[in-house]
Scaffold this motif. Structure first.
Motif, PDB file in Angstrom:
ATOM      1  N   GLY A 139       0.794  -1.223   0.000  1.00  0.00           N
ATOM      2  CA  GLY A 139       0.000   0.000   0.000  1.00  0.00           C
ATOM      3  C   GLY A 139       0.822   1.267   0.000  1.00  0.00           C
ATOM      4  N   TYR A 140       2.084   1.144   0.353  1.00  0.00           N
ATOM      5  CA  TYR A 140       2.947   2.332   0.444  1.00  0.00           C
ATOM      6  C   TYR A 140       3.129   3.014  -0.910  1.00  0.00           C
ATOM      7  CZ  TYR A 140       7.321   4.981   0.830  1.00  0.00           C
ATOM      8  OH  TYR A 140       8.284   5.950   0.764  1.00  0.00           O
ATOM      9  N   ASP A 141       3.470   2.244  -1.925  1.00  0.00           N
ATOM     10  CA  ASP A 141       3.721   2.832  -3.239  1.00  0.00           C
ATOM     11  C   ASP A 141       2.488   3.542  -3.778  1.00  0.00           C
ATOM     12  OD1 ASP A 141       5.644   3.004  -5.609  1.00  0.00           O
ATOM     13  OD2 ASP A 141       3.899   2.084  -6.569  1.00  0.00           O
ATOM     14  N   THR A 142       1.325   2.937  -3.577  1.00  0.00           N
ATOM     15  CA  THR A 142       0.072   3.556  -4.039  1.00  0.00           C
ATOM     16  C   THR A 142      -0.194   4.852  -3.296  1.00  0.00           C
ATOM     17  OG1 THR A 142      -0.811   1.347  -4.477  1.00  0.00           O
ATOM     18  CG2 THR A 142      -2.387   3.171  -4.425  1.00  0.00           C
ATOM     19  N   ALA A 143       0.004   4.839  -1.977  1.00  0.00           N
ATOM     20  CA  ALA A 143      -0.247   6.027  -1.167  1.00  0.00           C
ATOM     21  C   ALA A 143       0.650   7.187  -1.579  1.00  0.00           C
ATOM     22  CB  ALA A 143      -0.049   5.708   0.314  1.00  0.00           C
ATOM     23  N   VAL A 144       1.921   6.878  -1.840  1.00  0.00           N
ATOM     24  CA  VAL A 144       2.855   7.922  -2.266  1.00  0.00           C
ATOM     25  C   VAL A 144       2.421   8.509  -3.601  1.00  0.00           C
ATOM     26  CG1 VAL A 144       5.205   8.356  -3.090  1.00  0.00           C
ATOM     27  CG2 VAL A 144       4.842   7.085  -0.971  1.00  0.00           C
ATOM     28  N   ASN A 145       2.038   7.662  -4.531  1.00  0.00           N
ATOM     29  CA  ASN A 145       1.612   8.152  -5.843  1.00  0.00           C
ATOM     30  C   ASN A 145       0.311   8.945  -5.774  1.00  0.00           C
ATOM     31  OD1 ASN A 145       3.364   7.204  -8.281  1.00  0.00           O
ATOM     32  ND2 ASN A 145       3.376   5.482  -6.862  1.00  0.00           N
ATOM     33  N   THR A 146      -0.595   8.532  -4.882  1.00  0.00           N
ATOM     34  CA  THR A 146      -1.836   9.290  -4.680  1.00  0.00           C
ATOM     35  C   THR A 146      -1.529  10.675  -4.132  1.00  0.00           C
ATOM     36  OG1 THR A 146      -3.126   7.285  -4.280  1.00  0.00           O
ATOM     37  CG2 THR A 146      -4.020   9.345  -3.420  1.00  0.00           C
ATOM     38  N   ALA A 147      -0.665  10.715  -3.119  1.00  0.00           N
ATOM     39  CA  ALA A 147      -0.306  12.000  -2.516  1.00  0.00           C
ATOM     40  C   ALA A 147       0.460  12.871  -3.507  1.00  0.00           C
ATOM     41  CB  ALA A 147       0.527  11.770  -1.263  1.00  0.00           C
ATOM     42  N   LEU A 148       1.345  12.257  -4.262  1.00  0.00           N
ATOM     43  CA  LEU A 148       2.146  13.012  -5.223  1.00  0.00           C
ATOM     44  C   LEU A 148       1.277  13.609  -6.324  1.00  0.00           C
ATOM     45  CD1 LEU A 148       5.014  13.858  -5.942  1.00  0.00           C
ATOM     46  CD2 LEU A 148       5.251  11.729  -7.225  1.00  0.00           C
ATOM     47  N   ASP A 149       0.275  12.867  -6.760  1.00  0.00           N
ATOM     48  CA  ASP A 149      -0.655  13.382  -7.763  1.00  0.00           C
ATOM     49  C   ASP A 149      -1.373  14.628  -7.236  1.00  0.00           C
ATOM     50  OD1 ASP A 149      -2.202  13.039 -10.333  1.00  0.00           O
ATOM     51  OD2 ASP A 149      -3.859  12.821  -8.911  1.00  0.00           O
ATOM     52  N   ALA A 150      -1.766  14.586  -5.968  1.00  0.00           N
ATOM     53  CA  ALA A 150      -2.428  15.740  -5.358  1.00  0.00           C
ATOM     54  C   ALA A 150      -1.473  16.926  -5.260  1.00  0.00           C
ATOM     55  CB  ALA A 150      -2.954  15.365  -3.976  1.00  0.00           C
ATOM     56  N   ILE A 151      -0.227  16.655  -4.882  1.00  0.00           N
ATOM     57  CA  ILE A 151       0.760  17.732  -4.750  1.00  0.00           C
ATOM     58  C   ILE A 151       1.047  18.375  -6.097  1.00  0.00           C
ATOM     59  CG2 ILE A 151       3.204  18.196  -4.226  1.00  0.00           C
ATOM     60  CD1 ILE A 151       2.883  16.122  -1.925  1.00  0.00           C
ATOM     61  N   ASP A 152       1.088  17.583  -7.159  1.00  0.00           N
ATOM     62  CA  ASP A 152       1.274  18.140  -8.507  1.00  0.00           C
ATOM     63  C   ASP A 152       0.158  19.136  -8.839  1.00  0.00           C
ATOM     64  OD1 ASP A 152       3.551  16.671  -8.941  1.00  0.00           O
ATOM     65  OD2 ASP A 152       2.569  15.109 -10.122  1.00  0.00           O
ATOM     66  N   LYS A 153      -1.060  18.793  -8.483  1.00  0.00           N
ATOM     67  CA  LYS A 153      -2.201  19.684  -8.745  1.00  0.00           C
ATOM     68  C   LYS A 153      -2.122  20.943  -7.875  1.00  0.00           C
ATOM     69  CE  LYS A 153      -5.444  16.083 -10.274  1.00  0.00           C
ATOM     70  NZ  LYS A 153      -4.436  15.028 -10.527  1.00  0.00           N
ATOM     71  N   ILE A 154      -1.706  20.749  -6.623  1.00  0.00           N
ATOM     72  CA  ILE A 154      -1.553  21.892  -5.719  1.00  0.00           C
ATOM     73  C   ILE A 154      -0.458  22.820  -6.223  1.00  0.00           C
ATOM     74  CG2 ILE A 154      -0.737  22.522  -3.404  1.00  0.00           C
ATOM     75  CD1 ILE A 154      -2.274  19.982  -2.429  1.00  0.00           C
ATOM     76  N   ARG A 155       0.609  22.248  -6.751  1.00  0.00           N
ATOM     77  CA  ARG A 155       1.707  23.054  -7.281  1.00  0.00           C
ATOM     78  C   ARG A 155       1.210  23.976  -8.402  1.00  0.00           C
ATOM     79  NH1 ARG A 155       6.575  24.840  -5.800  1.00  0.00           N
ATOM     80  NH2 ARG A 155       7.332  22.783  -5.180  1.00  0.00           N
ATOM     81  N   ASP A 156       0.300  23.485  -9.221  1.00  0.00           N
ATOM     82  CA  ASP A 156      -0.248  24.310 -10.310  1.00  0.00           C
ATOM     83  C   ASP A 156      -0.939  25.555  -9.774  1.00  0.00           C
ATOM     84  OD1 ASP A 156       0.658  22.516 -12.193  1.00  0.00           O
ATOM     85  OD2 ASP A 156      -1.269  21.494 -12.429  1.00  0.00           O
ATOM     86  N   THR A 157      -1.778  25.363  -8.767  1.00  0.00           N
ATOM     87  CA  THR A 157      -2.505  26.525  -8.231  1.00  0.00           C
ATOM     88  C   THR A 157      -1.599  27.402  -7.380  1.00  0.00           C
ATOM     89  OG1 THR A 157      -4.584  27.192  -7.175  1.00  0.00           O
ATOM     90  CG2 THR A 157      -3.400  25.383  -6.143  1.00  0.00           C
ATOM     91  N   ALA A 158      -0.604  26.793  -6.716  1.00  0.00           N
ATOM     92  CA  ALA A 158       0.367  27.591  -5.959  1.00  0.00           C
ATOM     93  C   ALA A 158       1.125  28.526  -6.890  1.00  0.00           C
ATOM     94  CB  ALA A 158       1.335  26.674  -5.230  1.00  0.00           C
TER      95      ALA A 158
END
Length: 323
Positions: A139-158
């Motif tokens: 589950g670790y790899d999936t969780a990291v990729n889920t969080a990273l996908d969210a951070i990529d989107k946050i980076r756009d609006t930041a």
């Protein structure tokens, strides 16, 4: 060994279903009857035990969560509760168990083995990746990729609004999710429980960044960070840098859900088979894991008590790459 039980316990993680599937089909392959136990130790106590077939696990490898459900059991913490669980296993003729879970799950399994001698092997199912005895947990790899996908989107609006975002990821006692998210997401700072990052050093990093004409920033915070949660840290930083536009995003349980990655499906399948074959070969009171691409078995007592440290190279990488 003729009958094995399998259950999931504690927090759910993507890939648990893939592990259940592997346990069921490996058991059938070796002519061992396999029983599912619903709702972890609670279900064991209450007799929620049923025989599984190959078709019981059809079309689940891609699904997040756990078809066996999960629960934390206060009753299992008592001798009376464990006695009830043992009696239910005896009633169904179950001779060995595969426990899919984390630290709390294996603590209970170790005590249960010491009291009743039922062989138990564990598969590490937790997104935190904080268990000693394996390089990665299910589950670790999936969780990291889920969080990273969210951070990529946050980076756009930041970037669009020239803001500072504090992004809180899971990790009550571990920064294993925060560190790769910070590196992969281009964060300026990572704050983790294993390493004290003072508010003063955060403010200094942000000030240096602004002097280099950076206009947007992302700080990744593990929920167990010593300075406090993301809201507390953001308030402290805002007091020192009142002119910065700041936002807080807490990713929360979204990190636990979703379809598991290929890596998690492979890991879960390998460890599920290893647990079944380990029980057949007489192993007990251990966790199956992968270290340096090799299958290993680590005693529960080591998994529970020994600390899995983060490679300091990774924390140094965050500092180097944020320049």
């Amino acid at each position: 060994m003729k009958r094995i039980g399998v259950f999931t316990s504690g927090g759910d993680s993507p890939g648990m279903n893939a592990c259940i599937r592997a346990v069921v089909r490996a058991s059938i392959y070796h002519n061992v009857e396999i029983f599912g136990i619903k709702r972890g130790y609670n279900g064991m106590i209450n007799g929620e035990i049923f025989q599984m077939e190959s078709t019981s696990v059809s079309n689940i490898i891609q699904k997040g969560g756990t078809i066996l459900k999960s629960a934390r059991s206060k009753e299992f913490l008592t001798k009376e509760g464990r006695k009830k669980a043992y009696e239910q296993l005896q009633k169904h003729g179950i001779e060995g168990l595969v426990a899919i879970g984390g630290n709390g799950t294996f603590t209970g399994a170790s005590i249960f083995y010491e009291e009743y001698g039922i062989p138990i092997l564990g598969a590490p199912g937790t997104i935190d990746n904080d268990l000693y005895g394996t390089d990665y947990t299910i589950g670790y790899d999936t969780a990291v990729n889920t969080a990273l996908d969210a951070i990529d989107k946050i980076r756009d609006t930041a970037d669009s609004h020239e803001r500072l975002f504090f992004v809180e990821v899971m990790g009550r006692d571990s920064g294993y999710i925060a560190i790769p998210c910070a590196i992969g997401g281009g964060a300026e700072v990572a704050m983790i429980p294993e390493q004290l990052t003072s508010i003063e050093s955060v403010i200094e990093s942000l000030s240096v960044g602004r002097n280099r004409f950076k206009t947007s920033f992302v700080i990744v915070i593990a929920e167990g960070e010593k300075e406090g949660n993301s809201t507390i840290i953001a308030r402290k930083v805002a007091e020192a840098l009142p002119n910065m536009d700041m936002r807080v995003t807490i990713l929360g349980h979204v990190q636990r859900g979703g379809s598991p990655t290929a890596s998690d499906r492979m890991l879960a399948s390998q460890l599920g088979i290893a647990c079944v074959e380990g029980l057949i070969n007489g192993r007990a009171n251990e966790m199956a894991g992968i270290i340096n691409s090799e299958l290993t078995f680590t005693p529960f007592i080591d998994t529970i008590t020994k600390k899995k440290v983060i490679n300091p190279t990774y924390t140094r990488m965050v500092s180097i790459l944020s320049v």
